[in-house]
Design a protein around this motif. Structure first.
Motif, PDB file in Angstrom:
ATOM      1  N   GLY A  69     -38.008  -1.917 -55.094  1.00 21.23           N
ATOM      2  CA  GLY A  69     -36.630  -1.548 -55.408  1.00 21.23           C
ATOM      3  C   GLY A  69     -35.991  -2.665 -56.224  1.00 21.23           C
ATOM      4  N   ARG A  70     -34.704  -2.526 -56.499  1.00 21.49           N
ATOM      5  CA  ARG A  70     -34.004  -3.585 -57.238  1.00 21.49           C
ATOM      6  C   ARG A  70     -32.603  -3.789 -56.670  1.00 21.49           C
ATOM      7  NH1 ARG A  70     -30.053  -1.219 -57.558  1.00 21.49           N
ATOM      8  NH2 ARG A  70     -29.384   0.410 -58.976  1.00 21.49           N
ATOM      9  N   VAL A  71     -32.112  -5.005 -56.902  1.00 22.38           N
ATOM     10  CA  VAL A  71     -30.689  -5.288 -56.677  1.00 22.38           C
ATOM     11  C   VAL A  71     -30.130  -5.625 -58.046  1.00 22.38           C
ATOM     12  CG1 VAL A  71     -29.139  -7.117 -55.857  1.00 22.38           C
ATOM     13  CG2 VAL A  71     -30.759  -6.057 -54.266  1.00 22.38           C
ATOM     14  N   GLY A  73     -23.405  -6.305 -63.721  1.00 23.49           N
ATOM     15  CA  GLY A  73     -23.576  -5.462 -64.909  1.00 23.49           C
ATOM     16  C   GLY A  73     -23.740  -4.012 -64.476  1.00 23.49           C
ATOM     17  N   GLU A  74     -22.668  -3.435 -63.964  1.00 24.83           N
ATOM     18  CA  GLU A  74     -22.757  -2.084 -63.394  1.00 24.83           C
ATOM     19  C   GLU A  74     -22.130  -1.056 -64.331  1.00 24.83           C
ATOM     20  OE1 GLU A  74     -25.108  -1.531 -61.069  1.00 24.83           O
ATOM     21  OE2 GLU A  74     -24.054  -3.006 -59.851  1.00 24.83           O
ATOM     22  N   HIS A  75     -22.834   0.062 -64.499  1.00 27.43           N
ATOM     23  CA  HIS A  75     -22.398   1.142 -65.391  1.00 27.43           C
ATOM     24  C   HIS A  75     -22.269   0.657 -66.839  1.00 27.43           C
ATOM     25  CE1 HIS A  75     -21.811   4.345 -62.414  1.00 27.43           C
ATOM     26  NE2 HIS A  75     -21.561   3.344 -61.592  1.00 27.43           N
ATOM     27  N   THR A  76     -23.064  -0.349 -67.149  1.00 19.18           N
ATOM     28  CA  THR A  76     -23.126  -0.832 -68.531  1.00 19.18           C
ATOM     29  C   THR A  76     -24.369  -0.311 -69.243  1.00 19.18           C
ATOM     30  OG1 THR A  76     -24.139  -2.799 -67.584  1.00 19.18           O
ATOM     31  CG2 THR A  76     -21.822  -2.976 -68.192  1.00 19.18           C
ATOM     32  N   ASP A  77     -25.411   0.055 -68.478  1.00 23.44           N
ATOM     33  CA  ASP A  77     -26.694   0.359 -69.145  1.00 23.44           C
ATOM     34  C   ASP A  77     -26.593   1.575 -70.064  1.00 23.44           C
ATOM     35  OD1 ASP A  77     -26.671   2.180 -66.978  1.00 23.44           O
ATOM     36  OD2 ASP A  77     -28.749   1.775 -66.366  1.00 23.44           O
ATOM     37  N   TYR A  78     -25.933   2.640 -69.610  1.00 19.74           N
ATOM     38  CA  TYR A  78     -25.854   3.827 -70.466  1.00 19.74           C
ATOM     39  C   TYR A  78     -24.787   3.680 -71.543  1.00 19.74           C
ATOM     40  CZ  TYR A  78     -22.313   4.986 -66.925  1.00 19.74           C
ATOM     41  OH  TYR A  78     -21.260   4.935 -66.061  1.00 19.74           O
ATOM     42  N   PRO A 136     -28.180  11.921 -65.101  1.00 15.93           N
ATOM     43  CA  PRO A 136     -28.079  11.219 -66.393  1.00 15.93           C
ATOM     44  C   PRO A 136     -27.988   9.699 -66.283  1.00 15.93           C
ATOM     45  CG  PRO A 136     -25.935  12.060 -65.769  1.00 15.93           C
ATOM     46  CD  PRO A 136     -26.888  12.473 -64.663  1.00 15.93           C
ATOM     47  N   THR A 137     -28.947   9.080 -65.576  1.00 14.01           N
ATOM     48  CA  THR A 137     -28.903   7.639 -65.350  1.00 14.01           C
ATOM     49  C   THR A 137     -29.342   6.865 -66.588  1.00 14.01           C
ATOM     50  OG1 THR A 137     -31.085   7.967 -64.405  1.00 14.01           O
ATOM     51  CG2 THR A 137     -29.282   7.702 -62.859  1.00 14.01           C
ATOM     52  N   GLY A 138     -29.084   5.555 -66.562  1.00 14.72           N
ATOM     53  CA  GLY A 138     -29.510   4.671 -67.648  1.00 14.72           C
ATOM     54  C   GLY A 138     -30.890   4.095 -67.371  1.00 14.72           C
ATOM     55  N   LEU A 139     -31.212   3.002 -68.092  1.00 12.96           N
ATOM     56  CA  LEU A 139     -32.576   2.465 -68.067  1.00 12.96           C
ATOM     57  C   LEU A 139     -32.723   1.223 -67.183  1.00 12.96           C
ATOM     58  CD1 LEU A 139     -35.358   2.871 -69.414  1.00 12.96           C
ATOM     59  CD2 LEU A 139     -34.567   1.450 -71.305  1.00 12.96           C
ATOM     60  N   MET A 140     -31.609   0.768 -66.602  1.00 10.61           N
ATOM     61  CA  MET A 140     -31.661  -0.507 -65.875  1.00 10.61           C
ATOM     62  C   MET A 140     -32.689  -0.528 -64.757  1.00 10.61           C
ATOM     63  SD  MET A 140     -28.732  -2.441 -63.664  1.00 10.61           S
ATOM     64  CE  MET A 140     -28.317  -1.116 -62.565  1.00 10.61           C
ATOM     65  N   ASP A 141     -32.687   0.506 -63.923  1.00 12.33           N
ATOM     66  CA  ASP A 141     -33.500   0.448 -62.706  1.00 12.33           C
ATOM     67  C   ASP A 141     -34.986   0.367 -63.044  1.00 12.33           C
ATOM     68  OD1 ASP A 141     -31.033   0.782 -61.569  1.00 12.33           O
ATOM     69  OD2 ASP A 141     -31.318   2.904 -61.109  1.00 12.33           O
ATOM     70  N   GLN A 142     -35.431   1.213 -63.956  1.00 10.16           N
ATOM     71  CA  GLN A 142     -36.853   1.240 -64.297  1.00 10.16           C
ATOM     72  C   GLN A 142     -37.279  -0.087 -64.934  1.00 10.16           C
ATOM     73  OE1 GLN A 142     -34.646   3.616 -65.107  1.00 10.16           O
ATOM     74  NE2 GLN A 142     -35.316   5.450 -64.034  1.00 10.16           N
ATOM     75  N   GLY A 163     -20.000  12.494 -59.625  1.00  9.25           N
ATOM     76  CA  GLY A 163     -19.145  11.354 -59.964  1.00  9.25           C
ATOM     77  C   GLY A 163     -19.787  10.476 -61.026  1.00  9.25           C
ATOM     78  N   TYR A 164     -21.087  10.237 -60.894  1.00  3.61           N
ATOM     79  CA  TYR A 164     -21.808   9.396 -61.856  1.00  3.61           C
ATOM     80  C   TYR A 164     -21.755  10.032 -63.241  1.00  3.61           C
ATOM     81  CZ  TYR A 164     -25.585   6.589 -63.863  1.00  3.61           C
ATOM     82  OH  TYR A 164     -26.328   5.752 -64.664  1.00  3.61           O
ATOM     83  N   ALA A 165     -22.069  11.329 -63.299  1.00  2.00           N
ATOM     84  CA  ALA A 165     -22.071  12.018 -64.600  1.00  2.00           C
ATOM     85  C   ALA A 165     -20.665  12.018 -65.212  1.00  2.00           C
ATOM     86  CB  ALA A 165     -22.585  13.444 -64.429  1.00  2.00           C
ATOM     87  N   GLY A 168     -25.336  -1.306 -57.722  1.00  2.70           N
ATOM     88  CA  GLY A 168     -25.851   0.047 -57.937  1.00  2.70           C
ATOM     89  C   GLY A 168     -24.766   0.976 -58.446  1.00  2.70           C
ATOM     90  N   GLY A 169     -25.064   2.248 -58.417  1.00  2.00           N
ATOM     91  CA  GLY A 169     -24.191   3.240 -59.041  1.00  2.00           C
ATOM     92  C   GLY A 169     -22.864   3.471 -58.325  1.00  2.00           C
ATOM     93  N   GLY A 170     -22.802   3.154 -57.026  1.00  4.96           N
ATOM     94  CA  GLY A 170     -21.556   3.309 -56.289  1.00  4.96           C
ATOM     95  C   GLY A 170     -21.481   4.594 -55.491  1.00  4.96           C
TER      96      GLY A 170
END
Ligand code: GLA
Length: 422
Positions: free
Chosen positions: A68-70, A74-79, A209-215, A265-267, A372-374
């Motif tokens: 996993g990741r922490v 830098g949250e909600h910046t990736d997309y 519709p997530t961004g690329l940060m986690d992967q 909410g994320y979308a 994370g996404g919140g």
């Protein structure tokens, strides 16, 4: 549908952690395979191999593990093509796998009922299936769509990472599956490409519709380092992050409030950012470098959403500079400012997170923020090592007084990214 299907579902939470709020000391979130002690029979690697034997017969051809990741900041910046500073952690998802000649993708998960979900080659397309199995099946689909010659596979999954805790069990599942399929079929696929295909699976097959940060964090993470991600170029630069060496503790507080990125909410946040960029005439909010430029946005909600992204990008770069200069302790206020921005401007924090941040700061933490996404999940707190126990107590106390379930709190250290185990 669960937002984070790779890990341990909430029903299994307390047992996995060894009891609500109980920690086994250093390395609980950070140590390889340690998460309140290995489960009976040797942890997720052995669990995945055993499940493979039970469901598919015989030994697997290999076992792959993705953590996993922490996200440090830098949250909600990736997309928004911006910056983020995540790191891989010590707990994750294991996939035991073997190739099949019939083209079928067959999936079984220790955490999701252990029954076998099978997907025939002709039906492997978006919409074919939902639930946890859509994530690994989506990776097989994404690889095939990109032209990689991936045949059938049997995959057995076990995890020691809680699902829905904002620690990216979904990316861990996607990336362990991607590495497994690439290994079984000897594909020439780089880790950045695999990260992009994991995201494609999540966006286009699962429909989040997530961004690329986690992967990227899961695949490129290095022990003792965070990754400074530039999400415009899709590249990550390791930056030293070693709290223990600085006399500090970085605590992860799983608030046990569960998030579902599929709830909308994320979308909606993502759409607001795109609307703001369009109104400003820029390709993405990455292209806005000062908050003053946002005054042209008439809509107050869009203004707040965009202000979070623009200010967060600056905070990420400042924190990365501090880490490079060996000044981790000075990052605290920037973490706390990030939380305030996510709470007030982006409006993705939740009551347990706000209470945990406040209690941690009052008990001597240098900084704290949701990660994370919140809408549920985890908080991190950076504290002098000597105050970590007091921070843990203070957060646990406030949860008790509010009548919330006990949080699960433990130290974390940046760990190595995904690997083939055998
Ligand atoms: C989730 C998504 C990421 C990122 C974060 C918020 O974890 O999967 O792509 O957008 O939320 O920073």
């Amino acid at each position: 549908m669960r937002a984070e299907p790779g890990g341990v579902p909430e029903e299994g939470g307390p047992e996995v952690f060894g009891g609500p709020g109980v920690f086994g000391g250093p390395g609980v979130f950070g140590g390889p395979g340690v998460f309140g002690g290995p489960e009976a029979g040797g942890g997720p690697e052995a669990g995945a191999v055993r499940l493979f034997g039970e469901r598919f017969g015989g030994p697997p051809e290999g076992v792959w593990r993705a953590p996993g990741r922490v996200n440090f900041i830098g949250e909600h910046t990736d997309y928004n093509e911006g910056f983020a500073l995540p790191f891989a952690i010590g707990t994750g998802v294991c996939v035991a796998a073997a190739a099949r000649e019939d083209g079928v993708v067959a999936l079984s998960s220790r955490q999701y009922g252990e029954s076998v979900v099978t997907v025939s080659p002709g039906v492997l397309a978006p919409g074919a299936l939902g639930g946890w199995a859509a994530y690994p099946a989506g990776v097989a689909w994404a690889l095939r769509s990109a032209g990689h010659r991936v045949g059938g596979a049997s995959l057995a999954v076990d995890a020691d990472l809680p699902a829905g805790a904002g620690l990216s069990s979904s990316a861990a599942l996607e990336c362990a599956t991607g590495l497994a399929l690439a290994g079984l079929y000897r594909l020439a696929v780089s880790r950045p490409e695999l990260a992009a295909l994991g995201r494609r699976a999540e966006n286009d097959f699962v429909g989040v519709p997530t961004g690329l940060m986690d992967q990227l964090a899961v695949l490129l993470g290095q022990a003792g380092h965070a990754l400074l991600l530039d999400c415009r170029t899709g590249t990550g630069t390791p930056v030293p992050l070693d709290p223990a060496a600085a006399g500090l503790a970085l605590l992860v507080i799983d608030t046990r409030a569960r998030h579902e990125l599929t709830d909308g909410g994320y979308a909606a946040r993502r759409r607001a950012c795109e609307d703001a960029a369009r109104a400003l005439g820029v390709r993405s909010l990455r292209d806005v470098t000062s908050v003053g430029e946002l005054d042209r946005l008439g809509d107050p909600v869009l203004h707040r959403r965009a202000r979070h992204v623009v200010s967060e990008n600056r905070r990420v770069l400042e924190v990365a500079g501090l880490l490079r200069g060996g000044q981790l302790g000075l990052a605290g206020p920037l973490l706390t400012a990030s939380h305030a921005s996510l709470r007030d401007d982006f409006e993705v924090s939740w009551p347990e997170a706000d209470a945990a941040v406040d209690a941690a700061l009052q008990a001597g933490a240098l900084g704290a923020r949701m990660t994370g996404g919140g809408f549920g999940g985890s908080v991190i707190a950076l504290a002098p090592a000597a105050t970590a126990a007091g921070v843990t107590r203070a957060v646990t106390d406030i949860f008790g007084r509010r009548g919330w379930r006990a949080p699960v709190i433990g130290p974390v250290q940046p760990a190595q990214g995904a690997v083939r185990l055998r």
